[in-house]
Scaffold this active site. Structure first.
Site, PDB file in Angstrom:
ATOM      1  N   CYS A 111      11.075  13.767  12.398  1.00 60.57           N
ATOM      2  CA  CYS A 111      10.361  13.845  13.309  1.00 60.57           C
ATOM      3  C   CYS A 111      10.773  13.441  14.743  1.00 60.57           C
ATOM      4  O   CYS A 111      10.178  13.595  15.926  1.00 60.57           O
ATOM      5  CB  CYS A 111       9.497  12.183  13.015  1.00 60.57           C
ATOM      6  SG  CYS A 111       8.717  12.462  11.507  1.00 60.57           S
ATOM      7  N   HIS A 128       5.828   9.501  19.347  1.00 58.45           N
ATOM      8  CA  HIS A 128       5.712  10.235  18.082  1.00 58.45           C
ATOM      9  C   HIS A 128       4.576   9.599  17.269  1.00 58.45           C
ATOM     10  O   HIS A 128       4.567   8.313  17.419  1.00 58.45           O
ATOM     11  CB  HIS A 128       6.825  10.068  17.225  1.00 58.45           C
ATOM     12  CG  HIS A 128       6.864  10.413  15.850  1.00 58.45           C
ATOM     13  ND1 HIS A 128       6.505  11.826  15.580  1.00 58.45           N
ATOM     14  CD2 HIS A 128       6.965  10.002  14.504  1.00 58.45           C
ATOM     15  CE1 HIS A 128       6.560  11.853  14.394  1.00 58.45           C
ATOM     16  NE2 HIS A 128       6.767  10.648  13.610  1.00 58.45           N
ATOM     17  N   ASN A 157       0.379  12.519  11.079  1.00 61.97           N
ATOM     18  CA  ASN A 157       1.880  12.749  11.323  1.00 61.97           C
ATOM     19  C   ASN A 157       2.190  14.067  11.390  1.00 61.97           C
ATOM     20  O   ASN A 157       2.303  14.433  10.126  1.00 61.97           O
ATOM     21  CB  ASN A 157       2.726  11.763  10.636  1.00 61.97           C
ATOM     22  CG  ASN A 157       4.164  11.941  11.198  1.00 61.97           C
ATOM     23  OD1 ASN A 157       4.813  12.812  11.797  1.00 61.97           O
ATOM     24  ND2 ASN A 157       4.923  10.828  10.747  1.00 61.97           N
TER      25      ASN A 157
HETATM   26  O1  UT7 Z   1       7.543   9.369  11.288  1.00 62.35           O
HETATM   27  C1  UT7 Z   1       8.224   8.446  10.723  1.00 62.35           C
HETATM   28  C2  UT7 Z   1       7.608   8.338   9.314  1.00 62.35           C
HETATM   29  N1  UT7 Z   1       6.826   7.525   8.871  1.00 62.35           N
HETATM   30  C3  UT7 Z   1       6.319   6.249   9.324  1.00 62.35           C
HETATM   31  O2  UT7 Z   1       6.646   5.699  10.146  1.00 62.35           O
HETATM   32  C4  UT7 Z   1       5.618   5.257   8.285  1.00 62.35           C
HETATM   33  C5  UT7 Z   1       5.870   3.967   8.621  1.00 62.35           C
HETATM   34  N2  UT7 Z   1       4.972   3.240   7.667  1.00 62.35           N
HETATM   35  C6  UT7 Z   1       3.552   3.042   7.924  1.00 62.35           C
HETATM   36  O3  UT7 Z   1       2.909   3.609   8.351  1.00 62.35           O
HETATM   37  C7  UT7 Z   1       3.031   1.874   6.807  1.00 62.35           C
HETATM   38  O4  UT7 Z   1       4.034   1.024   6.184  1.00 62.35           O
HETATM   39  C8  UT7 Z   1       2.136   2.620   5.725  1.00 62.35           C
HETATM   40  C9  UT7 Z   1       0.891   3.082   6.274  1.00 62.35           C
HETATM   41  C10 UT7 Z   1       2.776   3.448   4.777  1.00 62.35           C
HETATM   42  C11 UT7 Z   1       1.703   1.472   4.745  1.00 62.35           C
HETATM   43  O5  UT7 Z   1       1.178   0.386   5.425  1.00 62.35           O
HETATM   44  P1  UT7 Z   1       1.399  -1.376   5.421  1.00 62.35           P
HETATM   45  O6  UT7 Z   1       0.702  -2.091   6.137  1.00 62.35           O
HETATM   46  O7  UT7 Z   1       3.132  -1.178   5.570  1.00 62.35           O
HETATM   47  O8  UT7 Z   1       1.100  -1.532   3.798  1.00 62.35           O
HETATM   48  P2  UT7 Z   1       1.884  -1.934   2.788  1.00 62.35           P
HETATM   49  O9  UT7 Z   1       2.760  -1.072   1.901  1.00 62.35           O
HETATM   50  O10 UT7 Z   1       2.411  -3.547   3.086  1.00 62.35           O
HETATM   51  O11 UT7 Z   1       0.769  -2.501   1.821  1.00 62.35           O
HETATM   52  C12 UT7 Z   1      -0.239  -3.534   1.991  1.00 62.35           C
HETATM   53  C13 UT7 Z   1      -1.251  -3.723   0.834  1.00 62.35           C
HETATM   54  C14 UT7 Z   1      -0.447  -3.458  -0.662  1.00 62.35           C
HETATM   55  O12 UT7 Z   1      -1.570  -4.301  -1.361  1.00 62.35           O
HETATM   56  P3  UT7 Z   1      -1.292  -5.821  -1.844  1.00 62.35           P
HETATM   57  O13 UT7 Z   1      -0.070  -5.928  -2.415  1.00 62.35           O
HETATM   58  O14 UT7 Z   1      -1.182  -6.551  -0.432  1.00 62.35           O
HETATM   59  O15 UT7 Z   1      -2.345  -6.305  -2.735  1.00 62.35           O
HETATM   60  C15 UT7 Z   1      -0.722  -2.214  -1.102  1.00 62.35           C
HETATM   61  O16 UT7 Z   1      -0.500  -2.158  -2.493  1.00 62.35           O
HETATM   62  O17 UT7 Z   1      -1.785  -2.277   0.902  1.00 62.35           O
HETATM   63  C16 UT7 Z   1      -1.957  -1.571  -0.636  1.00 62.35           C
HETATM   64  N3  UT7 Z   1      -1.860  -0.378   0.001  1.00 62.35           N
HETATM   65  C17 UT7 Z   1      -2.915   0.701   0.133  1.00 62.35           C
HETATM   66  N4  UT7 Z   1      -4.206   0.393  -0.134  1.00 62.35           N
HETATM   67  C18 UT7 Z   1      -5.135   1.326  -0.202  1.00 62.35           C
HETATM   68  C19 UT7 Z   1      -0.750   0.610   0.208  1.00 62.35           C
HETATM   69  N5  UT7 Z   1      -0.903   1.789   0.689  1.00 62.35           N
HETATM   70  C20 UT7 Z   1      -2.473   1.761   0.199  1.00 62.35           C
HETATM   71  C21 UT7 Z   1      -3.516   2.785   0.519  1.00 62.35           C
HETATM   72  N6  UT7 Z   1      -4.683   2.460   0.331  1.00 62.35           N
HETATM   73  N7  UT7 Z   1      -2.998   4.117   0.901  1.00 62.35           N
END
Ligand code: UT7
Length: 332
Positions: A120, A259, A289
């Site tokens: 990225c 980005h 992205n």
């Molecule tokens: O260019 C560089 C490349 N990548 C990035 O920069 C990505 C950086 N990371 C992110 O954008 C975020 O971490 C994500 C969008 C991938 C995830 O968001 P988050 O706020 O960090 O969510 P999380 O992984 O902490 O999950 C929170 C909750 C969990 O449920 P519980 O345990 O609180 O019940 C997950 O199981 O949300 C749940 N969850 C979802 N629910 C619906 C995780 N992904 C999803 C989903 N849909 N897609």
């Protein structure tokens, strides 16, 4: 010779183009293939849809369309190009370089063409390399492309990645200017980050075989939380470093082009460096992205808002880890 009396030569962006595929993958489409919801995706990422390239096309096809778009819009002559740098993590083939394929498709027979893989951060890396070629005066017209067909490596059922990524290509044309252009850049990498964001299979370490073809390791995988935290910290630090080095404050910056990985990351960087509201550009809502293409696409879409002389800060973070910030005076 007293070098302090010499006039500085800048590499300026004199033209810009972009291309995104027609096919849209909406949050409703994703609700049908995995356990997610439109509300969750919008709230946690700011993304509503992404563009997905047709299966029989590749990264070079998007790059060629972006370049042709630019050439037409700015009345440029392709034959003037003497170097073509392509930032991509999704080359058409392992070899030759995608830059070679693009040059061939454009009818460029003797251009210096090569790829640069910094995920990225690729566009920022390639932009600084392109600027250096102009500054040495050995090259007069350098194209810098950021293009990725990342959907090929996203598991359509994996909600930790399918919500984020889309395809696209952007390009800028660099030429010498005495007035302004790329002013400075700060680019860094740290290979210990590779475990948090990668596509493992398909290289020489894990060549694709039948088993790997059906395994998760052939797809992009990430530890979203770890990447999120590091992205905010690294992009903020890079921007502040460049400002300080150039004796500038954030109020001198007209536009921040970060980005586009997650709207929450974009907002957190803006808060951390204290940029005024309305100066941060974003197109993540409808493109997601697009890896190396996010920054040139975001500038391209906002071109009418930029005025000659505006100071623009670009910043990126990605796999590697790789990150950085570039400062430029807008001259197009
Ligand atoms: O260019 C560089 C490349 N990548 C990035 O920069 C990505 C950086 N990371 C992110 O954008 C975020 O971490 C994500 C969008 C991938 C995830 O968001 P988050 O706020 O960090 O969510 P999380 O992984 O902490 O999950 C929170 C909750 C969990 O449920 P519980 O345990 O609180 O019940 C997950 O199981 O949300 C749940 N969850 C979802 N629910 C619906 C995780 N992904 C999803 C989903 N849909 N897609």
């Amino acid at each position: 010779m007293n070098t302090s009396l010499q006039t500085r030569l800048f590499a300026a962006i004199t033209a810009i183009g972009g291309y995104v595929p027609q096919n849209r993958r909406t949050n409703n489409d994703l609700e049908k293939v995995c356990d997610t919801s439109n509300e969750w995706i919008i709230k946690r990422t700011g993304i509503k849809e992404r563009r997905i390239l047709e299966e029989d096309l590749a990264t070079s096809d998007m790059a060629v369309r972006a370049i042709l778009n630019m050439v037409q819009a700015y009345n440029k002559d392709l034959q003037d190009i003497d170097a073509l740098i392509v930032a991509t993590s999704t080359p058409d083939m392992l070899m030759p370089a995608t830059a070679n394929i693009i040059a061939e498709k454009l009818g460029l027979k003797s251009v210096w063409a090569f790829d640069m893989n910094a995920a990225c951060s690729g566009f920022l890396y390639a932009l600084d390399m392109g600027a250096s070629l102009i500054e040495t005066k050995r090259y007069q017209n350098v194209l810098v492309v950021g293009a990725d067909n990342i959907s090929t490596y996203v598991n359509e059922q994996d909600r930790s990645t399918n919500i984020l990524f889309g395809d696209g290509a952007g390009v800028v044309w660099l030429e010498a200017s005495l007035e302004g252009g790329i002013m400075d850049a700060y680019l860094r990498s740290n290979g210990s980050g590779r475990e948090f964001l990668n596509i493992e299979a398909g290289g020489s370490l894990y060549p694709l075989d039948k088993e790997l073809m059906s395994s998760e390791r052939r797809y992009l995988r990430q530890d979203g939380k770890a990447v999120f935290k590091q992205a905010v910290q690294s992009m903020s630090d890079a921007c502040l470093h460049v400002l300080e080095k150039n004796n500038l404050t954030i109020d001198d910056v007209s536009w921040l082009v970060p980005h586009q990985a997650n709207q929450r990351i974009i907002d957190a960087v803006g808060r951390s460096i204290n940029i005024a509201e309305g100066k941060t550009l974003s197109n993540i809502e409808y493109l997601g992205n697009t890896i190396a293409a996010t920054i040139p696409l975001c500038i391209w879409e906002n071109i009418k808002r930029m005025k000659t002389g505006d100071l623009v800060m670009l910043t990126a973070f990605g796999a590697g880890f790789s990150w950085g910030a570039s400062l430029l005076r807008w001259m197009a």
